[in-house]
Structure formats: structure tokens, C-alpha cells
Design a protein around this motif. Structure first.
Motif, short mmCIF file in Angstrom:
data_model
loop_
_atom_site.label_atom_id
_atom_site.label_comp_id
_atom_site.label_asym_id
_atom_site.label_seq_id
_atom_site.Cartn_x
_atom_site.Cartn_y
_atom_site.Cartn_z
N TRP A 144 -5.69 -2.56 -0.65
CA TRP A 144 -6.01 -2.98 -2.01
C TRP A 144 -4.95 -3.89 -2.60
CZ3 TRP A 144 -10.06 -1.13 -5.37
CH2 TRP A 144 -11.03 -0.41 -4.67
N TYR A 199 -27.21 -13.48 -4.41
CA TYR A 199 -27.03 -12.63 -3.23
C TYR A 199 -28.34 -12.49 -2.45
CZ TYR A 199 -26.10 -8.56 -0.35
OH TYR A 199 -25.98 -7.70 0.71
N ILE A 206 -16.89 4.09 -1.50
CA ILE A 206 -18.12 4.63 -0.91
C ILE A 206 -19.00 3.48 -0.43
CG2 ILE A 206 -20.16 6.05 -1.29
CD1 ILE A 206 -18.69 7.57 -3.41
N ALA A 207 -19.08 2.43 -1.24
CA ALA A 207 -19.90 1.28 -0.86
C ALA A 207 -19.43 0.70 0.47
CB ALA A 207 -19.87 0.22 -1.94
N GLU A 208 -18.12 0.58 0.63
CA GLU A 208 -17.59 0.07 1.89
C GLU A 208 -17.98 0.94 3.08
OE1 GLU A 208 -13.36 -0.51 2.00
OE2 GLU A 208 -13.53 -2.11 0.54
N GLU A 209 -17.95 2.26 2.82
CA GLU A 209 -18.27 3.19 3.90
C GLU A 209 -19.74 3.14 4.26
OE1 GLU A 209 -16.39 7.06 3.20
OE2 GLU A 209 -18.10 7.86 4.32
N ILE A 210 -20.58 3.01 3.22
CA ILE A 210 -22.02 3.09 3.41
C ILE A 210 -22.58 1.81 4.02
CG2 ILE A 210 -24.22 3.23 2.14
CD1 ILE A 210 -22.80 5.82 2.18
N ALA A 219 -24.92 -1.94 -0.97
CA ALA A 219 -24.45 -1.10 0.12
C ALA A 219 -25.52 -0.09 0.50
CB ALA A 219 -23.16 -0.37 -0.27
N GLU A 259 -16.29 1.59 -5.12
CA GLU A 259 -16.04 0.53 -4.16
C GLU A 259 -15.83 1.12 -2.75
OE1 GLU A 259 -16.05 -2.67 -4.04
OE2 GLU A 259 -14.94 -3.01 -2.19
N PRO A 282 -26.82 9.43 0.69
CA PRO A 282 -25.56 9.72 1.36
C PRO A 282 -24.75 10.80 0.64
CG PRO A 282 -25.89 7.36 1.32
CD PRO A 282 -27.02 7.97 0.55
N SER A 306 -21.66 11.24 0.19
CA SER A 306 -20.59 10.78 -0.69
C SER A 306 -21.09 10.55 -2.11
CB SER A 306 -20.00 9.46 -0.17
OG SER A 306 -19.46 9.63 1.10
N TYR A 307 -22.26 9.90 -2.24
CA TYR A 307 -22.77 9.65 -3.58
C TYR A 307 -23.13 10.95 -4.27
CZ TYR A 307 -22.92 4.66 -2.94
OH TYR A 307 -22.55 3.36 -2.74
N ASN A 326 -10.58 -4.70 5.23
CA ASN A 326 -10.97 -4.40 3.86
C ASN A 326 -10.06 -3.42 3.15
OD1 ASN A 326 -12.97 -5.43 2.34
ND2 ASN A 326 -14.61 -4.53 3.55
N LYS A 327 -9.17 -2.78 3.89
CA LYS A 327 -8.62 -1.54 3.37
C LYS A 327 -7.44 -1.69 2.41
CE LYS A 327 -11.72 0.46 5.83
NZ LYS A 327 -13.01 0.18 5.27
#
Lengths: 294, 294, 294, 294, 294
Positions: free
Chosen positions: B9, B81, A261-265, A80, A259, E214, E216-217, B6-7
Motif C-alpha cells: 500500500w 469500465y 476483499i475485492a483483490e482476493e475475490i 470483483a 479493497e 463469498p 469474506s463479504y 498489488n500488495k
């Protein structure tokens, strides 16, 4: 992107901002804590789990899998962040390309030819604004120049790919200058790198925007986190009693935050707090190109 | 590639899609659980393992090796990946190259010369379609242009390497323009980068498609996972009794899923749900090149 | 490289191929198991280690160091794989460069001039074959062309660096065409990238071949694995009795396999099962160049 | 760099070479073992630590921190190796650039013009020798050519940056050829990439040489290793008695070795066993350039 | 950046420099130790925690999360170091570009034309000084040349982007030479790479400077460290009594140091001890360019 003072640690402990994952995850964390209390109550008062019970050794499995889950989350975090940073690099390249094109145009064309300068002073920054709007799926109609320039459209067509049209106009204008003898073939070659770069940057941004992490990973990580956390109180209730509830909540908070934050970033072209300040960068391009081509 | 929200869960916990690893691994997981139950029954009722037994300390080995297995799987995940993402980048470059070539052709050739535009409007997107079919081992016969153009074949020969023939036709056409004086030498140089890029992209996609991870790693990882999981219930049966069965199943599900997803991801040019939407990308190229060269 | 069906997990458990690390490590594993049995016998019957003994806590050290050893092996695996993949990329570039050069030569030269085509149809694929032989330290004498071409040698000199001579002939031929007016200066520039690439690829392959991982790491990793495994049964004999023998064997198998595979992978230009199929790739280059320049 | 046979594992266990970290760390390891024995003696006979004592749980902290220390060391190892490998790549590029320049000079200049060939046969390899001496802070005076060439100095000035002077002479010579009509403008462009590469390689080597890892990390890692190891016997003395001494020694040996190797590797331009064989590579350049330009 | 002797390990244990994280974190570490003593006192004397208490199993959670926190910190360390190293590479490129441009200018222009040499001898190093000041937000007015040169400003305008103005002057001067026939079109193309590189380097440095990790991190890591450390003494007080205080202090020192160093490293253009020696590098550029163009 928010600019902030990094130094005060206490502040970060109690600070709960809008973008904080804690507020987003709060309902799920509470639900999990209630569930954990229920599990603990059942084990302690209903099943009366004792030291003989097999259930007390369940945390062995959670230890065994804690490496796998940590590494998966780091994989998620790294990919991400790489996308976010690549997006930032691409916009940095857009700044460089815009500046370099302006510097070269300023040098190779006649400094008295106000019409050429006017065109590029307008068209170069518009590419940045158009790319920003394109990535945020906005449709804006830009006018490339006032008056009539032969072979160049004055306005973009919002039904079509907007940045492509501006790139085409830029290249067409440079080619007009070449055909009109205002720049030489050598100068055309010198300008070529910058002109191709615009479309390369646009395509790379589209790639980041349109390609999330493979669906399989996305589903698997979420499923793994949920199964891991839901089985956690079963073993912990014996060891930690009602304390299992806050602990399960905390573990879930940590795993799910990463998870989240990764989605957001991973999609850096939106309008979140962590997303790239594309509007501000476009304005900087406008200001600097204006300075160079004034 | 599937686009999804994605949201939610909870959805991911219970969602079992076609591509889910759970459904693919189900038979093996069940088998392992039955095996674990058998081991547990044998130890508890037949061998009557007690606290004195050495077998109860076997999980020490599994802890010791849990780092190695986690890291191997992360190595596997990362390399798979990386291939997938490189494949995506290559197709992104194909989009950029196609657009840039169209933009340059539109600028350097006479906008009235419909025949030139027709050729490139047709030949550029065909490269993308042909590369897609080539990577999926389909044999499709493309006609490059209607009517007769001197020195250019009208159809490809499906017995030979198809993308090479289209690249050759593109280069030959540009060279014809140069020799006919329709573009200058400087413009030829400006077009060169895009023309070479087609074949570079094709070769890189072939490399990803034809070169799986070294055989030794592939065998070793699978063998390691199987040995690790098959010895797991021996030690766990004492600690966790019949609970060992679901736990061994879950551990295997996690480890094997990562290997399985990696296998699916590392060859991104197929038609799986995680594979690249090459068809859609080719259509986009066709639309955008059509817009630019109309 | 062996092509295989990846899907059958059971097959991998019992499959022991020639290249399998198990067969290579078997003698050492057996030796270690015998040693472990000896240690266990001594502790159980001779020293009569009891719960009071300090020796029973030795596995603490092995846990502490298990992260370090895992990470070292992942470092080793990553660097070995990176070399292997870089080698594969270089040969992929060789394919691209050969094709692009052929496509360009086909376009810029007169399609009736059979002599030029003959030369490149022969000389381009010979570079690949020569590079393969050079990397495998074979000495083969290639004839570049039949008949006499002024300024070009007909044969290579096996006492000197063979790929260099072929690259030199390619460049000399292109330069002859330029000096003879058969290609223009702009076309010379367009061909330059491909001509330089041959020698760059050769040098990079030589770098991978000639530079193993630093000696210090190589020694340290092996020494660490041996010391780690040799001290393992001392603590495990108390906990696991004679079971220590298969466990020590298994741990050593895992750790040493990773080192062994890394050693095999890091030099990808040999003739092992994991090595790159340079012969097949050279033949592909020959076929494709032949198709393009026919 | 030492070439060795990788295959014999036993050899590595007992082999103690000059460059081995064991011999370098021996004094410190012995000191730590004596210290550990002292701590063990004090705890066992003086403080008489029992199972009630808090001190026996101290290893919990060491477990907790073992991940952090492992990962720090892997970070250290990776960055050191990356520098070493980058240095190797740069010298590989130097080989490629030297060969390519020689091949091009051989092609574009008259094969009868011995004076041109003589100059490049001498000046190209001298760049490699001069870069080697420059990176090892040696001052050597090179003579670039015999006799008089207008506009070119015959000798370098050791008070100034030596590789820069040679690069300048190379470029000046090529420019003389261009101005004298011996090469065309297109050929000048074709030679430009190689000429710029020399100085880029030199600057990148200087960067690696002059920029160690940030001071903060260097200090922190060493401090962390020392504190970790010094507190280790306090908890281990209860669990492992006098066995704590060899264990603490072994743990320190592993951790400190990684730091030590990293320090040695991260500056690859010295004369250590692990450093790059720049002298041999320079001689290879001389031989190959000589072959090409003979 | 401080140059130091790396070899003395003892020195690093006791050395507490100004930049050391220990001195920066001392107040927070002391506070945490007092807090831990308070928790230990409360548990031991007030709540009288016994072996039955659930609280004694709390460290299980800390073990579970120790992987996650370690990996997050390594992620932080890696990204911070990557920025620092990228900044160093960019300044290395600036050195290379400055030297290459000087070498080329020296070769392509008349060595008697003192006015041209004077201009570049002055303007090239000023770019480095201006970039340094720009990145440190200083406003310095540079004069580009003495006397009058047509079309070139003699001074920069500090209200505008300073490096852009110098890059523009460099390009304008080269273009003046081209238009005045002092350099040919081929030479213009040869100089183009270096001229574009200045602005690319400037933009990339601005990107590193203006884009922290970022938000958030940054928040999440700090919050995680604080929560982790604050809950640590609760479980440890039972196991380790008052010893929990130094241990919690040490764990916090390690975790917070990594975050602190990362924060310092990730912006390498300041004036900290770890920051890049941009002033010294600019002076080197000045000296070397002076040597080449003398």
C-alpha cells in the motif's frame, strides 16, 4: 470455500479467522493509530489548536469526498464480485457441458461398445482437472486412454496448452465415430454445441485470470484511501482528541477491507478460502459422468 | 497492461508512474491552488468576510450537489469500465473462436493434408493481427498463403477493409473444402458458428472504438466539475483560510482523475498502459493454433 | 454525433454549443433566479426573517431529499444511456450481419454468377438505408433490382412496412437459389441466422423508438425537480441572502440538465447531435458489401 | 401507455392526471400532515420543548438512515423497471418472431398455395391476441381456421392453456408440411427457432406476471417508510414548528410515490396507463403478417 | 411465496408475520436497547459528559461511514435478489422447455402412438418434480414408465444423481425413436435444444444453491453492522440521552433486516415463505404437458 452457519451474529463480531481482513490489516491499522495519536498530541499540546483555527473545519472535505470514496469502493466490490460469479458460472457450465456430453454419448452410441464409453468416461472429467491445473499454473501429465486408438495421442504434452489438447482429442474422437459411421451427421451436429463449449469456457476463465482491473483504478483507489485516511486525524484531533486514533483506525479498516476483499475475490481460481472449489467440482464431474456412462 | 504486485500500500501512495493521473493533472491542480489562494487572500484581507457574511454558507450548495457529482462520476466509471471489459471479452472470444476453429479443422480434415493445415495455421492468427492493426488504424499487407489456391487471393488489399478480406478467405476456403467433398454438409454447419464469429467480433470492436460516450454527457460532466471546483474556494476561504488551496486541489484531483481514467479506459484498443495487450494475445493465438494444427 | 478533442478542460467550461443544455434551459434558469431574488427580498426586507424563524431550518429537508433526487437522476441517466447503447449495438449488429451475409453469399455462390452478386450488393445495403428512413418516419421508394427476377418485386410499396419487404425479398431470393439447386440445404441453414437477424434488429429498434420511459416516472421526476427547486430559495434566502439566486439557478441547471440529456439520449434514432450516425453507417455497409461482393 | 409532449416543464408541475401518485396518496398525505400539526402543537405548547431537549437531535437519525431508504427505493425502482422493460422486450420479440415466421413461410412455401398462407395469416397474429388475453386472465375462444385441416383442431379449448394450443397447432401445421413434402428437412430446421420462441415468450411473460418482488422486501420497504415518516415530525417540530407538516407531507409524497410507481410498473401486463399496449401491438402483428403473406 | 394485497399501507405498519424480520431480530434489538440505556446512564450520571467532551463528536464518524454501510447493504440486496430472480428464471425456462418439448413431440410423432405419448407425458413432468426434490435434498424414487421399454430403466436409482438419470432417459428415448426411424435426423436436431436445456437448468440451480456469497463479504458485513451499532450509543447518549436506546434499536433493525432478508432470499430453493413455489410449478408443468400430449 468454507461452509459455515450464517446465523450467529455475535460469533461474527469476535471471530477472527485466518482469512479475516482484520489480521491482514492489523499492522497498518496500528501504524495509523500511532500516527493519529501523534497528530492529536501535536495539535492539542504543541500547536494548541483553538476554535478559531481553520484546521477544525477540515472534516468538511472528508464529508464531501465520502460519497466519492464509497461509490468507488462499491464499483470495486461490484466488479470483483462479478468476476468471481462469472468464474463460478463458467465452472457451472463446465459441469453442465460435461453431463450433457456424457448423456448424449450414452444415447447415440451403442451401449455395448465399452471402448467408446471408456474413452469418454475418462476424457470428459480430465478436461475439468486439466483446466483446474492450467488455471493454477500446475503442469500435470494426463493419459487420455489406455491402449491404442488410431489418430488419438495417449498422453498430453505438458509443454503445450493442456486443455486444448484434451478438447482436440474429444473432437477428434467424435469425428472418428462420425467417419466410422458410428454416429450420423445429425448426431454430430447435436454434439457440436458441447464440444465447442469446453474451449469457450477455458478461454473465458483465462480472461478472468489474466485481466485484473485496469491499473489506473487500482492505483487510484489505494492512493485515495491512503490520502483520505492520513488527512483524517488532522481535522478530527480538534473535534475528537485522542479518540481520533481508534476512529481513524476503524475508518481505514472499513475502507481497506473492501479493497482487500475485492483483490482476493477478483481472481477466483487460486487456493484461497474464497476461491472456487474447482477440485471438488472436478470430482463431481468425474462421479456424475461415471454414473451416466457406466 | 502492466503486471504489478498489488500488495504494498505504501508503494501506491508515493508511486507516481507515467500513467498516473497526478502528473497529467498537475498543471491544472497548481493553477487551481493559486486561484484558491487568491480567493482566500481577497476574502480575508480585502473583503474581510465575517460570520455575518452570506458567503460562509456557500458550502451548503456543494454538499447538496456532492451526491449528484459522485453519482455522475460513478456512472462515467461504470460505462467506461463496461466498454473496456467488453473489449476484453471480445478478444477473449477471438481466442476461443480461433482455437475452436483450429480444433475442428484438425478433426474434420485429413491429418495428412498438409496444404489445408498450412492455410489455416496461417490464416487464423492473421485475423487477430489484422484486427489489432485495423483497430489501431495501421495498414499492413498480409499474405494469406504461399503458392496458388484456386479462388483465394494470396494477398490482402490494404485499400479495403482488411479483416473482412481475411474472413472472406476463411469462409471461401471452407466452402472450397465442402464443394470439393473434403468436408460434409454436417461438418460445414459445425464450422459455421466459428466462421461468423470473426466478423461479429470485428464489428463489435469497431463499435466500441467509434462510439464514445454521448457528447452531451462528456461536456456536462467536465463543465460541472470545473464549476463545482471553481466555486468551492469562495465558501471554503472563510471556513478554512489558506487551507482551502490544498483542499480544493485535492477535491479537483479526485474528481478529475475519475473523468480522466474513464476517458483512457473507454477506448481499450490503443497503446496506453491500460489498453488491451492485443499484440500479445495475437501471438498466443498464433502459438496455440500452431500447436493444434501442427 | 460530433467528433471532438476531449482533452481541453477549459474549452468545456466556456464552450456553449447548440446542443448545450445551458442554452436550452436559460429562460427557465433566469426565471428561477428572478423568483429567488423576489423570495430573498421578501424574507429579508418584508418578513424580516431572524435566527428564531423556523424557515431557516428548511434546508434540512433539501439535504434529506438530495439522495433521493440524485439517485432518481442516476436511474434516469442509466436507463437513457442503456437505450442509446442498445440502439448502437443493434446498428453494430446490422453492420456485422450485412458483412457476414455478403461473405457467405460470396463463398457459397458461383463467383461468375454476376446476377446473384448484383442482387445482394444492392439489396443488403438497402436494408440499412430503409431501416434508417423507417426509424425517422421517412417514406422512400427503393428499387431492389433492375430487370426481372421471377418471384421478386422490383420495387417496395411505401404504403406497407418497408424493411419487412426487403427482408422478405432477401429470404425469397435465397430460397430461390436453394430451390434452383444453386445452394445446398446445409448452406441454407448456414445463411439462416443472418436472414433472421435483419428483422430482429428492426423490431428491437422499433421497440426503443416507440417505448419511452413509463409516463409515471417521467412526470414524477420533473415534478420533483420543480418542487425541490421552487422551495429551495425559501430556506436559502436566510442563509445566503441574494446569493440564493445564482445557487438555485446552478442547482436547477444541474438537475434539469441531467433530465434533459436523458430525454435526448433515450431516443437515439433522430437527427440530434447525440443521435446515432445511421446515414454514415449505412454508407459503410454499402462500401464494405460492395468490396466483398465485387 | 400515453403518448405526450415531454417538453413543457411547467405543465408537469401543475398537471394532476388520473394516474398521478399525488391523487392516490392524497388521503394519507393529509392524515400525516394533521398528525404532524398535532405533534408540533404538543411539543410547542404542551411539552414546551427547548434547546436543552434531546428530542431536537432526533433528525440525526433521519439523516443517517436517509441513504439506506434512498438506496432501497432505487433498488425497488430498478427491479420494477427491469421487469417492465423485460416485458416490453418479450413483446418486441413476439413481433419479430411473428414477422420472421411469416417471411420464412412466404419464402419456403408455394406462393400459389393459398390454403397454407391463409392458415398462417390467421394463426400467427392469433397467438399475440391469445397471449394478451391469457396475461389479462380473459377467456376468449379463437377459431384457428375455417374448413377442415387434417390433424388440426379448428377451435381452441378455453378450459386449457390457450397459447399452448395455438403454438401446438403452428408446430403441427409445419410438421404436416414437412411430412407432406412441401418443405424440406433443412427448411424445417430453419423454421424451428421461431416456433420454439412463441412458447418461450409466453412462459417468460407468465413468470413476470406471477412473481412479484419477494414479500419480505415489499413489507420491509413499506414498514420502513411509515416508521421513518411517523418519527420525522417529532424532531422537526422543534426545528421547523408548524412548517413540519408540509415538509413531512412532501417527504412522504416522494418516498411513497416511488414505491407506488414501482408497484404499478412491475406488472406490465394490466390495463393501467403505464402498462404495455399489447392490444395495439397485436394489431400491428396482424397487419404486418397480413402484408407479408398476402 | 405468499400472495397478498399490496395496497394497504397501514396494514404493513402493524402487521408482524411469521417471516417478518422484526420477530427474528427482537431479542438482539432488545439487548442493544438495554446496552444503549446503560451507556446513556453511564455517560449522563457517571462520566457526566459535557459539551467539552470529545465523545459528543463521535457521530461524525457514523455519518462518514453511513454511505459505506448503505452501499454495502445495497450490494448485498442486489446480489441476493439477482440469485433469487435467476432461480425464478431457471424454473421459468424449465416450464418453457417442458412445454416446447411436449409440443414438438406431439407434432413429430404419430398421434396414434399412445406408448410414445405416455412416456413423455410421464417423464417430462417428473424431471421438474425430481429437480425440486434434488434441490431440497430429498430422495424420492420415481418410476419412469410402466412395462418394459428396451434400453430404458423403469426406475431411477436414488443413490445416484436423480435428474441426470431422467435427462438420460429422455435423450435415450428420443434417440430410440430416431434409430427406429420414427423421427428423422432433422427432427432430432429440432428436439436437441430442449433436451440439452434440462441439464443446463439443473446445473445452474445447483450453482445457486451451492455457492453462497463469498465468506469474506458475509463476515465483513455482519462485523461492520455490529461495530457500527455498538459504537452508536456512545456518541448519541450525549445528543439524545435515553432516546438513544430506541434510535439505536431502530437503526440496527433496519441494517440487520436487510442482511437477514438477503440471507433468506439468496437461496431460493428452500421452503421459506419467500422461496420459489417449485411444487406448484411442477404441478403446472404436469397439467400443461398432459393437455398437450393427451
Amino acid at each position: 470455500m468454507k461452509v459455515y452457519d450464517n446465523k450467529n451474529w455475535w460469533q461474527f463480531l469476535f471471530l477472527i479467522t485466518k482469512s479475516d481482513t482484520l489480521s491482514k490489516l492489523a499492522p497498518l491499522i496500528l501504524l495509523l493509530m500511532v500516527y493519529s495519536l501523534g497528530v492529536a498530541y501535536a495539535e492539542l499540546h504543541y500547536f494548541k489548536v483553538t476554535a478559531d483555527s481553520w484546521v477544525k473545519n477540515l472534516p468538511q472535505m472528508h464529508s464531501l469526498l465520502s460519497f466519492v470514496i464509497s461509490m468507488l469502493l462499491v464499483f470495486r466490490t461490484n466488479t470483483a464480485y462479478d468476476r468471481w460469479w462469472e468464474g463460478r458460472k463458467l465452472w457451472g457450465q463446465l459441469v453442465n457441458t460435461s453431463r450433457n456430453l456424457a448423456i448424449k454419448i450414452a444415447a447415440v452410441t451403442d451401449s455395448k461398445d465399452e471402448e467408446i464409453r471408456k474413452f469418454f468416461r475418462r476424457a470428459i472429467p480430465i478436461y475439468a482437472f486439466a483446466l483446474k491445473d492450467h488455471l493454477q499454473s500446475k503442469q500435470t501429465q494426463y493419459s487420455l486412454h489406455e491402449g491404442e486408438i488410431e489418430g488419438l495421442p495417449a498422453k498430453v504434452d505438458v509443454e503445450k496448452h493442456v486443455p486444448n489438447q484434451i478438447a482436440k482429442s474429444l473432437f477428434a474422437k467424435v469425428n472418428l465415430l462420425y467417419q466410422g459411421g458410428k454416429i450420423t451427421g445429425d448426431q454430430l451436429i447435436v454434439l457440436n454445441g458441447e464440444l465447442s463449449a469446453f474451449t469457450d469456457i477455458c478461454g473465458a476463465c483465462e480472461r478472468i485470470k489474466n485481466t485484473p482491473i485496469p491499473y489506473s483504478y487500482s492505483v487510484f483507489i489505494k492512493k485515495f484511501i491512503m490520502l483520505y485516511t492520513l488527512t483524517l486525524p488532522i481535522g478530527y484531533a480538534y473535534l475528537l482528541g485522542y479518540l481520533a486514533a481508534p476512529i481513524v483506525g476503524f475508518v481505514f479498516y472499513v475502507l481497506a477491507s473492501l479493497e482487500l476483499i475485492a483483490e482476493e475475490i477478483e481472481e477466483p481460481f487460486g487456493t484461497d478460502e474464497n476461491d472456487l472449489p474447482m477440485g471438488k467440482m472436478s470430482e463431481n464431474i468425474q462421479r456424475h459422468v461415471g454414473e451416466i456412462l457406466e
